[in-house]
Scaffold this active site. Structure first.
Site, PDB file in Angstrom:
ATOM      1  N   GLY A  47       0.860  -1.183   0.000  1.00  0.00           N
ATOM      2  CA  GLY A  47       0.000   0.000   0.000  1.00  0.00           C
ATOM      3  C   GLY A  47       0.890   1.224   0.000  1.00  0.00           C
ATOM      4  N   CYS A  79       6.037  -5.428   0.284  1.00  0.00           N
ATOM      5  CA  CYS A  79       6.179  -4.104  -0.345  1.00  0.00           C
ATOM      6  C   CYS A  79       6.132  -2.987   0.710  1.00  0.00           C
ATOM      7  CB  CYS A  79       5.152  -3.948  -1.446  1.00  0.00           C
ATOM      8  SG  CYS A  79       5.648  -2.716  -2.654  1.00  0.00           S
ATOM      9  N   HIS A 172       4.599  -8.414  -4.464  1.00  0.00           N
ATOM     10  CA  HIS A 172       3.225  -8.619  -3.980  1.00  0.00           C
ATOM     11  C   HIS A 172       2.699 -10.034  -4.258  1.00  0.00           C
ATOM     12  CE1 HIS A 172       2.062  -4.418  -3.099  1.00  0.00           C
ATOM     13  NE2 HIS A 172       2.871  -4.096  -4.083  1.00  0.00           N
ATOM     14  N   GLU A 174       0.377 -11.448  -2.863  1.00  0.00           N
ATOM     15  CA  GLU A 174      -1.080 -11.429  -2.677  1.00  0.00           C
ATOM     16  C   GLU A 174      -1.825 -11.082  -3.968  1.00  0.00           C
ATOM     17  OE1 GLU A 174       1.093  -9.296  -1.610  1.00  0.00           O
ATOM     18  OE2 GLU A 174       0.328  -7.244  -1.549  1.00  0.00           O
TER      19      GLU A 174
HETATM   20  N1  GLN Z   1       5.919   2.938  -2.756  1.00  0.00           N
HETATM   21  C1  GLN Z   1       5.103   2.504  -1.654  1.00  0.00           C
HETATM   22  C2  GLN Z   1       5.631   3.056  -0.349  1.00  0.00           C
HETATM   23  O1  GLN Z   1       6.648   3.651  -0.297  1.00  0.00           O
HETATM   24  C3  GLN Z   1       5.026   1.001  -1.600  1.00  0.00           C
HETATM   25  C4  GLN Z   1       4.307   0.488  -2.816  1.00  0.00           C
HETATM   26  C5  GLN Z   1       3.579  -0.779  -2.650  1.00  0.00           C
HETATM   27  O2  GLN Z   1       3.312  -1.266  -1.550  1.00  0.00           O
HETATM   28  N2  GLN Z   1       3.173  -1.312  -3.776  1.00  0.00           N
HETATM   29  O3  GLN Z   1       4.988   2.867   0.649  1.00  0.00           O
END
Ligand code: GLN
Length: 189
Positions: A47, A79, A172, A174
């Site tokens: 996220g 992520c 990811h 998921e």
């Molecule tokens: N770029 C997002 C961040 O810095 C992470 C991206 C992702 O979870 N797909 O939180």
């Protein structure tokens, strides 16, 4: 029967829960410190790490979560979740939880339009390569001695790492229909 929590403050917690349901694993969304007491492991989803971090502060969940993980509760960050649980990040925000000995650079694989998929071999889940999806993904730029690297990009960049009860993936799982990394996390519990 074990129960896995999915931190449900922002991001793709629904997608994680979908896979746990398919695997027949009891799961629950987590927002507050009290809810942490009823789970055996936690997934921190992808996220926006700055938003997840702010909401974690709002719910006062950081301190009790950190304590549980230090006592051995398994945790997996995907992520943005990896950013949240990292030891250090090179940007000034968010302040990570310092649970796994990696240093992370946010968005270091490029912006949204530079998202990519890559087949990666992760020996711990079997021979078949895993389709890994990278979306504004964090890059691991330093790893401590106690880190096991579970998977790397073809250029050798580590993208899946583990330190005892703590798992982190830049990508990811998921968002795929391959549930092997979720199964691996279940086995960690
Ligand atoms: N770029 C997002 C961040 O810095 C992470 C991206 C992702 O979870 N797909 O939180």
């Amino acid at each position: 029967m074990i129960k896995i929590g999915v931190l449900a403050l922002q991001g793709d917690y629904l997608e994680h829960q979908r896979i746990l349901q398919i695997l027949g694993i009891n799961s629950t969304y987590i927002k507050t410190p009290e809810e942490l007491n009823k789970i055996d492991g936690l997934i921190v989803p992808g996220g926006e790490s700055t938003t997840i971090n702010k909401l974690m502060d709002f719910y006062n969940i950081k301190k009790p979560l950190k304590k549980l993980v230090q006592q051995g509760m398994p945790i997996w960050g995907t992520c943005a979740g990896m950013i949240i649980i990292a030891n250090k990040i090179i940007q000034s925000s968010p302040t990570p939880l310092s649970l796994i000995d990696i240093t992370v650079d946010r968005n270091a694989f490029g912006n949204q339009t530079e998202s990519f998929e890559q087949l990666i071999t992760l020996p711990v889940i079997g021979k078949q390569p895993f389709k890994s999806i990278f979306i504004r993904a964090p890059k691991i730029i330093d790893i401590g001695e106690k880190i096991d690297v579970l998977g790397r990009l073809p250029n050798k960049q580590p993208v899946a790492v583990k330190q005892n009860n703590i798992l982190a993936t830049s990508f990811h799982p998921e968002l795929t229909n391959d549930y092997r990394i979720h199964e691996f996390f279940v086995k960690m519990i």
